[in-house]
Design a protein around this motif. Structure first.
Motif, PDB file in Angstrom:
ATOM      1  N   LEU A 214      -3.461   2.202   6.441  1.00  0.00           N
ATOM      2  CA  LEU A 214      -3.884   2.827   5.383  1.00  0.00           C
ATOM      3  C   LEU A 214      -3.455   4.271   5.377  1.00  0.00           C
ATOM      4  O   LEU A 214      -3.573   4.994   4.387  1.00  0.00           O
ATOM      5  CB  LEU A 214      -5.695   2.691   5.428  1.00  0.00           C
ATOM      6  CG  LEU A 214      -6.076   1.460   4.608  1.00  0.00           C
ATOM      7  CD1 LEU A 214      -7.867   1.638   5.277  1.00  0.00           C
ATOM      8  CD2 LEU A 214      -5.728   1.301   3.367  1.00  0.00           C
TER       9      LEU A 214
ATOM     10  N   LEU B  56      -7.845   4.081  -4.290  1.00  0.00           N
ATOM     11  CA  LEU B  56      -7.719   2.799  -3.804  1.00  0.00           C
ATOM     12  C   LEU B  56      -9.296   2.551  -3.178  1.00  0.00           C
ATOM     13  O   LEU B  56      -9.948   3.341  -2.057  1.00  0.00           O
ATOM     14  CB  LEU B  56      -6.870   2.560  -2.724  1.00  0.00           C
ATOM     15  CG  LEU B  56      -7.139   1.084  -1.676  1.00  0.00           C
ATOM     16  CD1 LEU B  56      -6.888  -0.252  -2.758  1.00  0.00           C
ATOM     17  CD2 LEU B  56      -6.340   1.151  -0.726  1.00  0.00           C
TER      18      LEU B  56
ATOM     19  N   TRP C 176       0.850  -1.214   0.096  1.00  0.00           N
ATOM     20  CA  TRP C 176       0.201  -0.069   0.153  1.00  0.00           C
ATOM     21  C   TRP C 176       0.760   1.323  -0.123  1.00  0.00           C
ATOM     22  O   TRP C 176       0.317   2.269  -0.514  1.00  0.00           O
ATOM     23  CB  TRP C 176      -0.922  -0.007   1.066  1.00  0.00           C
ATOM     24  CG  TRP C 176      -2.060  -0.890   1.022  1.00  0.00           C
ATOM     25  CD1 TRP C 176      -2.669  -1.558  -0.237  1.00  0.00           C
ATOM     26  CD2 TRP C 176      -3.140  -1.410   2.009  1.00  0.00           C
ATOM     27  NE1 TRP C 176      -3.549  -2.376   0.024  1.00  0.00           N
ATOM     28  CE2 TRP C 176      -4.117  -2.221   1.223  1.00  0.00           C
ATOM     29  CE3 TRP C 176      -3.167  -1.159   3.341  1.00  0.00           C
ATOM     30  CZ2 TRP C 176      -4.943  -2.777   2.025  1.00  0.00           C
ATOM     31  CZ3 TRP C 176      -4.227  -1.687   3.765  1.00  0.00           C
ATOM     32  CH2 TRP C 176      -5.257  -2.434   3.151  1.00  0.00           C
TER      33      TRP C 176
ATOM     34  N   VAL D 255      -1.085   5.136   2.454  1.00  0.00           N
ATOM     35  CA  VAL D 255      -1.689   4.987   1.035  1.00  0.00           C
ATOM     36  C   VAL D 255      -1.843   6.782   0.651  1.00  0.00           C
ATOM     37  O   VAL D 255      -2.345   7.676   1.344  1.00  0.00           O
ATOM     38  CB  VAL D 255      -3.084   4.507   0.769  1.00  0.00           C
ATOM     39  CG1 VAL D 255      -3.605   4.788  -0.385  1.00  0.00           C
ATOM     40  CG2 VAL D 255      -3.062   3.201   1.269  1.00  0.00           C
TER      41      VAL D 255
ATOM     42  N   ILE E  44     -10.485   8.305   5.478  1.00  0.00           N
ATOM     43  CA  ILE E  44     -10.938   7.449   4.512  1.00  0.00           C
ATOM     44  C   ILE E  44     -12.402   7.481   4.517  1.00  0.00           C
ATOM     45  O   ILE E  44     -13.214   7.570   5.206  1.00  0.00           O
ATOM     46  CB  ILE E  44     -10.527   5.817   5.129  1.00  0.00           C
ATOM     47  CG1 ILE E  44      -9.291   5.927   5.278  1.00  0.00           C
ATOM     48  CG2 ILE E  44     -10.958   4.944   4.525  1.00  0.00           C
ATOM     49  CD1 ILE E  44      -8.734   4.662   6.039  1.00  0.00           C
TER      50      ILE E  44
ATOM     51  N   VAL F  10      -8.827   7.004  -0.487  1.00  0.00           N
ATOM     52  CA  VAL F  10      -9.168   5.752  -0.132  1.00  0.00           C
ATOM     53  C   VAL F  10     -10.970   5.705   0.220  1.00  0.00           C
ATOM     54  O   VAL F  10     -11.220   6.538   0.877  1.00  0.00           O
ATOM     55  CB  VAL F  10      -8.513   5.176   0.959  1.00  0.00           C
ATOM     56  CG1 VAL F  10      -9.041   3.827   1.612  1.00  0.00           C
ATOM     57  CG2 VAL F  10      -7.096   5.193   0.819  1.00  0.00           C
TER      58      VAL F  10
END
Length: 257
Positions: free
Chosen positions: A56, A34, A24, A59, A89, A63
């Motif tokens: 995460l 993503l 990631w 990333v 996110i 997302v």
């Protein structure tokens, strides 16, 4: 061209730390976003999603996720969602979001979805109250998915689900459990509203590729199916804006992991 990285059923728990970190952290090199198709955790516990959220954080592209049935198991789905949203996110449930990528807009409508089966072998809202409740729940979620997709005014539209809208991507699973893996009502909603791509997870023993009756490409991105940290699908419309061109591009989707 838009590059969509997608995966589902990562089933994070306390001992998953570092599981996908290296993959990631490099995702931005080959994808513009993503999308995670549910079952982010093993048992839907807030402490499990914190481990996922830490991963995460690495990333470097937007997302977007939906929750899966595992994420509801401990009745902590609200805490799961809040933990993810605190890390920027986006979590969707009968909602949509628009992302801007290099001047191109991508609309994502998301819902967990639910079961019920597929044409010719599906449950109906008839008989016991419990059966009516089961199917009415799927009907409500499908109707909201259609509403959210229809409301998107974007260059591309993606349906993000956990349960499958078609039976083709379930091939390999036992036929007896198809009604608990998805519903044709979700495909009807997608076809009615229109979309360029539909993503789902849930079916660990299924196959990657399918298509709705209306011609929308469907991809089962469950981690056990992909056997990679994620797959990347390229959305690119031709001058004629044909679904055939989109399907050709999706078929050429690469794995960057």
């Amino acid at each position: 061209m838009i590059r969509v990285a997608a995966v589902g059923d990562v089933h994070f728990s306390e001992d998953s730390r570092g599981k996908l970190r290296d993959y990631w952290s490099r995702l931005h090199e080959c994808a513009d976003m993503l999308l995670i198709a549910g079952d982010l955790t093993t048992h839907g516990e807030a402490r499990q999603v914190e481990v996922l959220a830490d991963e995460l954080d690495l990333v470097q592209v937007p997302v977007v996720a939906v929750l899966g049935n595992h994420d509801y198991h401990s009745d902590e789905e609200k805490q799961v969602r809040r933990a993810l949203e605190r890390r920027r996110i986006t979590v969707l449930e009968c909602e949509s979001v628009t992302l801007e990528v290099n001047g191109v807009s991508v609309g994502i409508a998301g819902t967990k979805g639910f079961g019920g089966g597929f044409a010719g072998a599906c449950a109906t809202p008839f008989g016991e109250r419990e059966m009516k409740t089961f199917i009415h729940h799927t009907e409500r979620l499908a109707a909201r998915l259609e509403e959210e997709l229809s409301g998107l005014r974007t260059d591309y539209r993606i349906a993000l689900l956990h349960y499958s809208p078609v039976k083709e991507t379930l091939a390999g699973e036992r036929l007896e459990i198809y009604p608990f893996l998805g519903s044709y009502l979700l495909a009807e909603a997608i076809d009615s509203a229109g979309a360029d791509l539909a993503l789902h997870g849930h079916a660990h023993h299924g196959q990657e590729k399918g298509i709705t009756p209306g011609g929308v490409p469907v991809r089962n991105v469950a981690l056990p199916v992909l056997r990679h940290a994620y797959a990347v699908y390229q959305l690119a419309k031709s001058e004629l804006d044909s679904s055939e061109k989109i399907e050709a591009e999706l078929s050429a989707g690469t794995v960057c992991s």
